[in-house]
Design a protein around this motif. Sequence first.
Motif, PDB file in Angstrom:
ATOM      1  N   VAL A 193      -7.110   8.733  -7.267  1.00 52.28           N
ATOM      2  CA  VAL A 193      -6.193   7.908  -6.493  1.00 52.28           C
ATOM      3  C   VAL A 193      -4.949   8.750  -6.217  1.00 52.28           C
ATOM      4  O   VAL A 193      -4.272   9.169  -7.155  1.00 52.28           O
ATOM      5  CB  VAL A 193      -5.769   6.633  -7.254  1.00 52.28           C
ATOM      6  CG1 VAL A 193      -4.774   5.826  -6.419  1.00 52.28           C
ATOM      7  CG2 VAL A 193      -6.980   5.798  -7.625  1.00 52.28           C
ATOM      8  N   ASP A 200      -2.045   0.967  -4.197  1.00 46.73           N
ATOM      9  CA  ASP A 200      -3.121   1.954  -4.307  1.00 46.73           C
ATOM     10  C   ASP A 200      -3.835   1.811  -5.644  1.00 46.73           C
ATOM     11  O   ASP A 200      -5.065   1.880  -5.715  1.00 46.73           O
ATOM     12  CB  ASP A 200      -2.554   3.378  -4.178  1.00 46.73           C
ATOM     13  CG  ASP A 200      -1.865   3.627  -2.843  1.00 46.73           C
ATOM     14  OD1 ASP A 200      -2.404   3.171  -1.819  1.00 46.73           O
ATOM     15  OD2 ASP A 200      -0.817   4.280  -2.837  1.00 46.73           O
ATOM     16  N   ALA A 204      -7.785   0.551  -6.541  1.00 43.05           N
ATOM     17  CA  ALA A 204      -8.692   1.399  -7.307  1.00 43.05           C
ATOM     18  C   ALA A 204      -9.212   0.708  -8.556  1.00 43.05           C
ATOM     19  O   ALA A 204     -10.355   0.925  -8.973  1.00 43.05           O
ATOM     20  CB  ALA A 204      -7.979   2.695  -7.687  1.00 43.05           C
TER      21      ALA A 204
END
Length: 218
Positions: A193, A200, A204
């Motif tokens: 990531v 974000d 993930a």
Amino acid sequence: MTIPVTRTAAPFDAVLTDLDDVIRLFDATEVSRLERAAGLPVGSTAKSAFGPGRGEPLVLGQLTKDAWVASTASGLADRVPAARARELATAFTRAPFRTDPEVVELLRAAREHCPVWIVTNGTPWLDEDLATLDLDGLAEGIVNSARVGVAKPDPGILLHAAERAGAAPERCLFIDDRLANVEAAAALGMTTVHFRTAADLRTALAPLLAGPVPPTRP
């Protein structure tokens, strides 16, 4: 007849996460104020602090805090008086910091499913810094470059972290805000990531936090 099978295996066996600019956020307000007052571009002190001959020795544990302050000041002394350079360097090393509560919440949730380890290009005094933060229950431990003598993006520290977590590299999720570190992890087969915001990380971790995958239909 096809019997549906519930898949319960986690998408990865360990989470390896960076610290600074992911979990820990620094407040550069005072340093920026001092830089503007000195007629320097904002960011000049950071550039000196992590410049050649400073950044690498620091994260490899080869500089004390006092030595880092002195070296950072010397990198500014050709543009401002020595006393002002020292003031800037000292303010930089004393900049306040806090955690990102959303990131902390997500990592604590992830730890309910698999080991979480912090992997950081840190300083010899990192433990002292982190004692002021509430990181209880966040991670199994910290792999600090200043302690192990290897810094990201060297694959050695990433492999060491995977070993500490008890996971094969290809079964690790690696999170970092620096692209070079992300690319190094990807080259080892890790899921990566490139962190910019907590969103974000949330994306993930979604497969891990969602629990068992629904049965496959025949």
